[in-house]
Write an enzyme that holds these catalytic residues in place. Structure first.
Site, short mmCIF file in Angstrom:
data_model
loop_
_atom_site.label_atom_id
_atom_site.label_comp_id
_atom_site.label_asym_id
_atom_site.label_seq_id
_atom_site.Cartn_x
_atom_site.Cartn_y
_atom_site.Cartn_z
CG ASP A 107 -6.25 10.65 -8.78
OD1 ASP A 107 -5.80 10.76 -7.64
OD2 ASP A 107 -6.18 9.60 -9.45
CG ASP A 112 -5.69 5.74 -11.68
OD1 ASP A 112 -5.89 6.47 -10.68
OD2 ASP A 112 -5.37 4.56 -11.59
CG ASP A 141 -2.58 8.30 -9.22
OD1 ASP A 141 -1.79 8.42 -10.17
OD2 ASP A 141 -3.60 7.62 -9.28
N1 LIG Z 1 -11.85 -2.06 -2.88
C1 LIG Z 1 -11.28 -1.78 -1.73
N2 LIG Z 1 -11.83 -2.21 -0.59
C2 LIG Z 1 -11.27 -1.93 0.60
N3 LIG Z 1 -10.16 -1.22 0.74
C3 LIG Z 1 -9.54 -0.76 -0.35
C4 LIG Z 1 -10.07 -1.03 -1.65
N4 LIG Z 1 -9.27 -0.45 -2.55
C5 LIG Z 1 -8.29 0.15 -1.86
N5 LIG Z 1 -8.45 -0.04 -0.54
C6 LIG Z 1 -7.62 0.51 0.55
O1 LIG Z 1 -7.71 1.93 0.51
C7 LIG Z 1 -6.43 2.49 0.41
C8 LIG Z 1 -6.41 3.77 -0.40
O2 LIG Z 1 -7.18 3.77 -1.56
P1 LIG Z 1 -7.35 5.08 -2.43
O3 LIG Z 1 -8.40 4.81 -3.44
O4 LIG Z 1 -7.51 6.28 -1.56
O5 LIG Z 1 -5.96 5.24 -3.14
P2 LIG Z 1 -5.59 4.71 -4.59
O6 LIG Z 1 -6.30 5.51 -5.61
O7 LIG Z 1 -5.79 3.27 -4.64
O8 LIG Z 1 -4.06 5.06 -4.59
P3 LIG Z 1 -3.44 6.23 -5.47
O9 LIG Z 1 -3.97 7.50 -4.90
O10 LIG Z 1 -1.99 6.06 -5.29
O11 LIG Z 1 -3.85 5.98 -6.87
C9 LIG Z 1 -5.56 1.39 -0.16
O12 LIG Z 1 -4.27 1.49 0.32
C10 LIG Z 1 -6.20 0.13 0.36
O13 LIG Z 1 -5.65 -0.22 1.61
CA LIG Z 2 -5.55 6.23 -8.13
#
Ligand SMILES: Nc1ncnc2c1ncn2[C@@H]1O[C@H](COP(=O)(O)OP(=O)(O)OP(=O)(O)O)[C@@H](O)[C@H]1O
Ligand SMILES: [Ca+2]
Length: 706
Positions: free
Chosen positions: A686, A682, A386
Site C-alpha cells: 500500500d 497496512d 485495502d
Molecule cells: N504468503 C503467501 N503466499 C502465497 N500466496 C499468498 C500469500 N499471501 C497472500 N497470497 C495470495 O496473494 C493474494 C494477494 O495478496 P496481496 O498481498 O496482493 O493482497 P493483500 O495485501 O493480502 O490484500 P489487501 O490488498 O486487501 O490488503 C491473496 O489473495 C492470496 O491468494
Molecule cells: Ca494489505
C-alpha cells in the site's frame, strides 16, 4: 582455513593491527570502528582479511545458528555501542518565546508602546500617561505567551509521536531461538531475519538467503535496487528489503552507521504548516498589508491637514508641545488601525484547534504524522481502503479444502480421515516447505508460528494434520526460494527430496497458480492431465469459496528432471494438489463505519490484492459494494487508456487482484477528477498509494515507514 589464517597473519603484520585492551578483555576480536568502516565502505579487502563472514562472526563471538546469548547484550553495548541515534537536544520553552517575539506587527507594537509611554509620561505625567502604553505591552505579552505555549506543547507532542513512530520490532535469533526484539535492543553480533518490506535495522553482513534485493534510495538516492548475496554481502542500515529473504549478521549499530550520521543532520524538527494555516497566514498578511497602507495613508492625511492648517494660520515657526502631542496622536491612530486590521489570532486559533483534534485522535489510538492530516481528513471526499487487515481482522484460519482427487470440499478435521496418504504427504510438503513463516519453540518449549497471517493459517493446518515442521526442514533441502510478493501473488521453492530428485512447489492466488498447472492429482495420487472439464470444475470450486468471502489459494508441485537448473524455479507445468479457502472475518464495526462515511458523503472504495469474488463478497458484507457500483480487476483497469480510466474512475467501488501500482494509479486518477483522497492500508503493497494520497492512514502493523 590455514590459508586464511596466513593472509590474516601477514596482513596483521603489515597494518600493525592491535586490539585495545577493553575489546580483548570483553572477548572480541575486532574493533568497533574497524568493523563499522568495513561494511560502510564496502571494503572487500578488509572483509577478507578478517576471514569473511565466518571470520567476523567468530570475532564478534556470534553463531549463525544460535545467535548471541542475551546475557551478553550489555557487554556488547559497552564495546560496540547502542542502536540509538543522538538527537539534537529538544528546544526549550524560551526559544519559542524568542521566536514568537520575532513578529513584525509585534515589533511595531512594541515600538509604539515605548514611544507612547515616553510621550505620555512627558505630557500627562505619571501614572496617567502610562496607561495606553502599558495596555499595549500587556496584550503583546499575552499574545507571545499563548503562541509560545502552544508551539511548545505542539513540539512536545511531536516528540512523543516520534518516539511512538520509532517503536519497531525485528526478528532475531538469540539463545538459539527466533524472537522479536525492539530495534533499540539490537547489538553487534545479532542474527537478524529480514524479509520483504523490512527496513534494514543496522549495518550488517549477509549470511544466507534468497533473491535479496535492496533498495538503497533512502541513503544514496539510487533508485535501481541492488542484489545482495555472498559475493556482495554488505547491508546498510535504513535501506529497504524490496524482495527476497535473508539472515544478516549485525556489524554496526547506532551512530556508527551511515544512517546514524544522516539522522544526526536530519533530526532537526521541520515546521509543517497545514494548508489551512498557509492560506490563513496568506490572508492575514494581505489584510495586514492593506491595513498598513491605510494606516500610513491616514497618518499622512492627518499630518498634511495639520500642516496645512498651521501654514494657513501662519504659525509655521511656532511649535508647542501640544503640536507634538497631536502628531503623536495621529501616529497612535495609525498604529491602532494596524493593530485592529492584522488578524494575528486567526492562524493561532487554527493551530490550537488542530492540535486539539490531533490529541483527540491520539486518544483514539490513531497516530497523526502531520498536523495537516487532521484538517485534510475533514475534507476527504473519497476513501480507498485495502481489505486484508483493515476491513478484516487478519486472523486467518483455513476453513475449506478441496483436493483435486476427491472433488469434494472438506472441513479441516475431515481431511486426515478422508484423504489418501500420497496426497496428504504432498500436501504437507507444500505447506511446510513452501512458506516464509516458521514454527518456533521458545525457552519454555511452547510452539508459536511467526509469519504472515495467510502462511500461519496454512502452517496451523499442517500441524493440525500431524505434520512436524522441524522434521520436514531437516529432511528436505531447500535449494531456491522465490518469496511471496504482492506483484507476483505467489511463492515458489525448489527442494531436494530425501529419496533423491528435485521438486518445485508453488502456492498463491488461485487463478494465477491454476494457470500454471496442466495436471492434477487424482484420488489414487496419480497425476492426470487437466481437461477442460476439470478446469471448469476447479474454477467453480474457487469461485464458490470466494463467494463465501474466503481467501482462496492453490497449492501445486512439479517434479523436475535430473540436472535441472537450480537458479530458476519453473513457471509452468505444475500439478495441482489442492485449493484452500481461508476465512478472515470482517472486523466488528466496519459496517457502521462505512455507513457513517456514506452518510457524510464520502465514497468508500476497496482496493485489494485478493480474488474478485472474495473482494465482492466482503465488500457487499461491509456495505461498500452497491447494486449499481463497479467492481473490476486490476488488470482490466490497467489496460484502459487514460480517457476511459477517467470516465470510470468515479464509479469504481471494488478493485480486485490489484498490483501496488494499480492502487497508486487509482488514487492519482481520483485526485485528478477533483476528489480529496484518503488511503488506508497496512502493508508494504500500500505504500506507493499512501504516498500519492492526500491523507495516508497507515494501519501500523508492519514496520513500514512511509
Ligand atoms: N504468503 C503467501 N503466499 C502465497 N500466496 C499468498 C500469500 N499471501 C497472500 N497470497 C495470495 O496473494 C493474494 C494477494 O495478496 P496481496 O498481498 O496482493 O493482497 P493483500 O495485501 O493480502 O490484500 P489487501 O490488498 O486487501 O490488503 C491473496 O489473495 C492470496 O491468494
Ligand atoms: Ca494489505
Amino acid at each position: 582455513m590455514v590459508h586464511k589464517a596466513a593472509i590474516r597473519f601477514s596482513d596483521a603484520g603489515r597494518t600493525e593491527y592491535t586490539l585495545s585492551k577493553e575489546t580483548q578483555d570483553a572477548g572480541f576480536g575486532i574493533e568497533a570502528d574497524e568493523l563499522a568502516s568495513i561494511v560502510r565502505g564496502h571494503d572487500t579487502k578488509g572483509f577478507n582479511t578478517h576471514g569473511g563472514t565466518e571470520g567476523i562472526a567468530k570475532e564478534v563471538s556470534s553463531s549463525f545458528t544460535d545467535g548471541i546469548s542475551s546475557s551478553d547484550v550489555s557487554r556488547r553495548q559497552d564495546i560496540y555501542g547502542v542502536n540509538k541515534y543522538t538527537e539534537k537536544p529538544p528546544r526549550g520553552f524560551w526559544t519559542f518565546v524568542w521566536e514568537a517575539l520575532h513578529d513584525l506587527t509585534l515589533i511595531i507594537l512594541m515600538v509604539c508602546a515605548v514611544v507612547s509611554i515616553g510621550v505620555g509620561i512627558g505630557t500627562e505625567g505619571l501614572p496617567k500617561g502610562m496607561y495606553d502604553g502599558v495596555g499595549i505591552l500587556l496584550s503583546i505579552f499575552l499574545v507571545v505567551l499563548v503562541t509560545a505555549v502552544s508551539d511548545y506543547k505542539q513540539s512536545l507532542q511531536f516528540r512523543d509521536l516520534d518516539k511512538e513512530k520509532k517503536k519497531i520490532f525485528v526478528q532475531v535469533t538469540r539463545d538459539g531461538y527466533r524472537q522479536k526484539i525492539s530495534i533499540y535492543d539490537l547489538v553487534v553480533g545479532d542474527i537478524v531475519n529480514l524479509s520483504t518490506g523490512d527496513i534494514v535495522p543496522a549495518d550488517g553482513i549477509f549470511i544466507f538467503g534468497y533473491n535479496l534485493l535492496i533498495d538503497e534510495s533512502s541513503l544514496s538516492g539510487e533508485s535501481e535496487p541492488l542484489d545482495v548475496n555472498q559475493e556482495k554481502p554488505f547491508l546498510l542500515c535504513g535501506t529497504k528489503v524490496q524482495d527476497g529473504y535473508a539472515t544478516m549478521l549485525v556489524t554496526a549499530v547506532g551512530m556508527r552507521t551511515e544512517w546514524g550520521k544522516l539522522m544526526e543532520t536530519l533530526s532537526e524538527e521541520t515546521d509543517d504548516e497545514t494548508p489551512l494555516q498557509v492560506k490563513l497566514n496568506g490572508v492575514a498578511t494581505i489584510i495586514g498589508k492593506i491595513g498598513l497602507v491605510f494606516a500610513v495613508l491616514t497618518f499622512l492625511v492627518l499630518t498634511t491637514r495639520f500642516l496645512v492648517v498651521k501654514f494657513v494660520h501662519q504659525e509655521f515657526s511656532h511649535w508647542s508641545s501640544g503640536d507634538a502631542l497631536k502628531l503623536l496622536d495621529f501616529f497612535a491612530i495609525a498604529v491602532t488601525i494596524i493593530v485592529v486590521a492584522v488578524p494575528e489570532g486567526l492562524p493561532l486559533a487554527v493551530t490550537l484547534s488542530l492540535a486539539f483534534a490531533m490529541k483527540k485522535l491520539m486518544n483514539d489510538k490513531a497516530l497523526v504524522r502531520h498536523l495537516s492530516a487532521c484538517e485534510t481528513m475533514g475534507s476527504a471526499t473519497s476513501i480507498c481502503t485495502d481489505k486484508t487487515g483493515t476491513l478484516t481482522t487478519n486472523h486467518m484460519v483455513v476453513d475449506r479444502i478441496w483436493f483435486s482427487g476427491k472433488n469434494k470440499e472438506l472441513k479441516g478435521n475431515e481431511v486426515k480421515t478422508e484423504t489418501s496418504e500420497t496426497i496428504l504427504a504432498i500436501f504437507l510438503q507444500v505447506i511446510f516447505l513452501n512458506t516464509g513463516a516458521e514454527v518456533v519453540k521458545d525457552k519454555d518449549g511452547k510452539t508459536t508460528i511467526l509469519g504472515q497471517p495467510t502462511e500461519s493459517a496454512l502452517l496451523e493446518l499442517g500441524i493440525l494434520l500431524g505434520g512436524d515442521f522441524d522434521a520436514f526442514r531437516q529432511q528436505y533441502q531447500i535449494k531456491n526460494v522465490e518469496p511471496f510478493s504482492s506483484v507476483r501473488k505467489k511463492m515458489s521453492v525448489l527442494v531436494t527430496l530425501p529419496e533423491g530428485g528435485t521438486r518445485a512447489f508453488c502456492k498463491g492466488a488461485s487463478e494465477i497458480v491454476l494457470g500454471l498447472c496442466n495436471k492434477m492429482i487424482d484420488c489414487d495420487g496419480h497425476s492426470v492431465d487437466l481437461s477442460e472439464e476439470h478446469m471448469k470444475n476447479i474454477t467453480n470450486v474457487i469461485n464458490g469459496f470466494a463467494n463465501e468471502a474466503l481467501r482462496t489459494l492453490c497449492l501445486a508441485f512439479k517434479d523436475m528432471d535430473d540436472g535441472c537448473n537450480e537458479d530458476s524455479i519453473p513457471e509452468d507445468g505444475y500439478t495441482l494438489v489442492a485449493v484452500v479457502g481461508i476465512k478472515d472475518p470482517v472486523r466488528p464495526g466496519v459496517m457502521d463505519a462505512v455507513r457513517t462515511c456514506l452518510a457524510a458523503g464520502i465514497t468508500v472504495r476497496m482496493v485489494t490484492g485478493d480474488n474478485i469474488y472474495t473482494a465482492k463478497a466482503i465488500a457487499r458484507e461491509c456495505g461498500i459494494l452497491t447494486e449499481d457500483g463497479l467492481a473490476l480487476e486490476g488488470s482490466e483497469f490497467r489496460n484502459k487508456n487514460p480517457l476511459e480510466m477517467k470516465a470510470i474512475v468515479s464509479n469504481i467501488q471494488v478493485m480486485a487482484r490489484s498490483l501496488p501500482s494499480d492502487k497508486h494509479t487509482l488514487v492519482s486518477y481520483l485526485r485528478n477528477v477533483g476528489e480529496v483522497v484518503s488511503v488506508t492500508g497496512d502493508g508494504t503493497n500500500d505504500a506507493p498509494a499512501l504516498h500519492e494520497s492526500d491523507i495516508g492512514l497507515a494501519m501500523g502493523i508492519a514496520g513500514t515507514e512511509l
